[in-house]
Scaffold this active site. Structure first.
Site, short mmCIF file in Angstrom:
data_model
loop_
_atom_site.label_atom_id
_atom_site.label_comp_id
_atom_site.label_asym_id
_atom_site.label_seq_id
_atom_site.Cartn_x
_atom_site.Cartn_y
_atom_site.Cartn_z
N HIS A 112 -46.28 -20.41 -17.86
CA HIS A 112 -45.39 -19.31 -17.49
C HIS A 112 -44.78 -18.63 -18.71
CE1 HIS A 112 -45.65 -21.72 -13.83
NE2 HIS A 112 -45.28 -20.65 -13.16
N ASP A 140 -47.98 -16.92 -15.85
CA ASP A 140 -47.37 -16.31 -14.66
C ASP A 140 -45.92 -15.85 -14.85
OD1 ASP A 140 -49.74 -17.16 -13.53
OD2 ASP A 140 -48.80 -18.12 -11.80
N HIS A 183 -42.34 -11.81 -5.92
CA HIS A 183 -42.51 -13.26 -6.04
C HIS A 183 -41.82 -14.02 -4.91
CE1 HIS A 183 -42.67 -17.31 -7.86
NE2 HIS A 183 -43.66 -16.84 -8.60
N HIS A 223 -49.43 -10.71 -9.07
CA HIS A 223 -48.67 -11.90 -8.66
C HIS A 223 -47.56 -11.50 -7.68
CE1 HIS A 223 -47.69 -16.07 -8.88
NE2 HIS A 223 -46.64 -15.98 -9.68
#
Length: 200
Positions: free
Chosen positions: A170, A25, A80, A76
């Site tokens: 990540h 991510d 964010h 995503h």
């Protein structure tokens, strides 16, 4: 779907029994994403990248490199926002649609999956994700690598992963050297255990 997907068995069709999924991510990051891609190539596995629209806009070539290497690219959000769970429908829609369009424009790939920042879900988010033909994706194994808890902690947590799990790591949002070091030992150990890494 009323709830996000946490296990591969919830997908239709489900992948083979000994599958495990690595999801990554918050990228693309000009510093860390290339290193993650090199590591995945070295171990011969594919992963699923949940990318942020703003980062895609800033690093289109790197985003294309992820897709060209055969990894899956997913949505995503655009910026964010950690508070997405309590945001108004109009703002949630904007976050989803802007990232969706940006990813499709840059890579030619229409995202099939969506992950909410921080795993924050609401009825609104789930409805809008479905409206845009995506499946909501969560995770079963979270080493909290974004907090840099140490290579050992990340490694031990990931090693608890078993067939059918979706694991979270990540490549964006800060120094990811611990994540890289942990994955470099976890991936071969899991393969030895008979697990096969799959993209979603």
């Amino acid at each position: 779907m009323e709830k996000p997907v946490r296990e591969l068995t919830q997908l239709n069709p489900p992948p083979p029994p000994q599958s495990i999924a690595l999801t990554i991510d918050d990228g693309p990051s000009p510093l860390w994403t290339p290193r993650v891609l090199d590591l995945l190539a070295e171990h011969g596995i594919h992963a699923t990248f949940f990318v942020i629209g703003e980062q895609v806009k800033e690093f289109p070539k790197l985003t294309r490199r992820i897709a060209d290497a055969g990894h899956q690219i997913c949505n995503h959000t655009q910026t964010h926002p950690i508070s997405i769970g309590s945001m108004a429908r109009k703002r949630v829609r904007k976050e989803i649609v802007e990232a969706h369009d940006r990813i499709a424009d840059v890579t030619g790939v229409v995202p099939q999956f969506f992950r909410s920042p921080g795993g924050a879900w609401s009825k609104t988010i789930l409805e809008l994700v479905a409206e845009h033909g995506m499946l909501p994706i969560d995770w079963a194994v979270d080493p909290r690598d974004w907090a840099r808890p140490g290579v050992g902690h990340i490694r031990r947590t990931l090693m608890k992963g078993k067939a059918g799990n979706i694991m979270l790591c990540h490549d964006g949002g800060g120094d990811r050297s611990q994540t890289l070091k942990a994955l470099d030992t976890v991936i071969p150990k899991m393969k030895k255990r008979g697990l096969t890494f799959v993209a979603l």
